[in-house]
Design a protein around this motif. Structure first.
Motif, mmCIF file in Angstrom:
data_model
loop_
_atom_site.group_PDB
_atom_site.id
_atom_site.type_symbol
_atom_site.label_atom_id
_atom_site.label_comp_id
_atom_site.label_asym_id
_atom_site.label_seq_id
_atom_site.Cartn_x
_atom_site.Cartn_y
_atom_site.Cartn_z
ATOM 1 N N SER A 52 0.841 -1.196 0.000
ATOM 2 C CA SER A 52 0.000 0.000 0.000
ATOM 3 C C SER A 52 0.881 1.253 0.000
ATOM 4 C CB SER A 52 -0.871 -0.003 1.261
ATOM 5 O OG SER A 52 -1.426 1.263 1.495
ATOM 6 N N LEU A 53 0.345 2.339 -0.513
ATOM 7 C CA LEU A 53 1.045 3.626 -0.447
ATOM 8 C C LEU A 53 1.300 4.067 0.992
ATOM 9 C CD1 LEU A 53 -0.741 5.593 -3.308
ATOM 10 C CD2 LEU A 53 1.684 4.941 -3.226
ATOM 11 N N ASP A 54 0.620 3.435 1.956
ATOM 12 C CA ASP A 54 0.882 3.735 3.369
ATOM 13 C C ASP A 54 2.358 3.559 3.703
ATOM 14 O OD1 ASP A 54 -1.737 4.390 3.934
ATOM 15 O OD2 ASP A 54 -2.243 2.428 4.760
ATOM 16 N N LEU A 55 3.070 2.816 2.891
ATOM 17 C CA LEU A 55 4.494 2.582 3.066
ATOM 18 C C LEU A 55 5.265 3.895 3.213
ATOM 19 C CD1 LEU A 55 6.404 0.034 2.923
ATOM 20 C CD2 LEU A 55 6.742 0.616 0.519
ATOM 21 N N ILE A 56 4.833 4.937 2.491
ATOM 22 C CA ILE A 56 5.571 6.201 2.471
ATOM 23 C C ILE A 56 4.769 7.383 3.012
ATOM 24 C CG2 ILE A 56 7.126 5.486 0.627
ATOM 25 C CD1 ILE A 56 5.337 7.076 -1.343
ATOM 26 N N ILE A 57 3.518 7.145 3.392
ATOM 27 C CA ILE A 57 2.666 8.221 3.895
ATOM 28 C C ILE A 57 2.742 8.246 5.417
ATOM 29 C CG2 ILE A 57 0.301 9.107 4.033
ATOM 30 C CD1 ILE A 57 -0.238 7.547 1.400
ATOM 31 N N PRO A 58 3.064 9.398 6.000
ATOM 32 C CA PRO A 58 3.095 9.474 7.464
ATOM 33 C C PRO A 58 1.734 9.047 8.046
ATOM 34 C CG PRO A 58 4.065 11.445 6.520
ATOM 35 C CD PRO A 58 3.442 10.677 5.390
#
Length: 150
Positions: A52-58
């Motif tokens: 998921s893009l959560d990988l790089i989103i604070p």
């Protein structure tokens, strides 16, 4: 004869650019992660692709991000215009924070703008140093202005 043609040309361009190029599908799953993204965020393509893009989103920004992402996927419209640069914080694999500037493009199932959105590609640049310098400059200006008023 040119060494690169067609798809190999596109791949060579994406892989050789120092900026991060990230493509996520409609569900926000990373499907393309170039070498620039690996350098910027610290994850190899093998680690990032399928995540998921959560990988790089604070973490504190994830809810806001996903609300906007889902809205774009549903409506096909972004509040950001074509070529407009966005600025956001991000997080590296080691937990350090980054300041990013990026542009996005929606990839659709047809060449006209009526097609279903399959995902979004972003070209990202690390502006952490510039942002820190600008922040310091704003603080110095504020201090000088306060001193003049005294």
């Amino acid at each position: 004869m040119d060494r690169f043609t067609g798809d190999s040309l596109y791949r060579a361009i994406v892989e050789s650019t120092p900026d991060a190029v990230v493509y996520a599908d409609a569900e926000g799953i990373i499907r393309l992660w170039n070498a620039g993204a690996g350098t910027m965020f610290g994850y190899t393509s093998e680690e990032a692709i399928g995540q998921s893009l959560d990988l790089i989103i604070p973490e504190r920004l994830q809810t806001r991000h996903w609300d906007g992402y889902r809205r774009v996927m549903e409506t096909g419209e972004s509040r950001y215009g074509p070529g407009e640069m966005l600025a956001v914080p991000a997080v590296r694999k080691d937990g350090t924070r980054l300041s990013l500037e990026f542009s996005i493009a929606m990839l659709r199932t047809s060449d006209d703008n009526d097609g279903h959105i399959e995902g979004i590609v972003a070209v990202l640049r690390d502006i952490t140093v510039r942002w820190q310098l600008e922040r310091e400059l704003r603080a110095r200006i504020a201090a000088l202005e306060a001193a003049q008023k005294s």
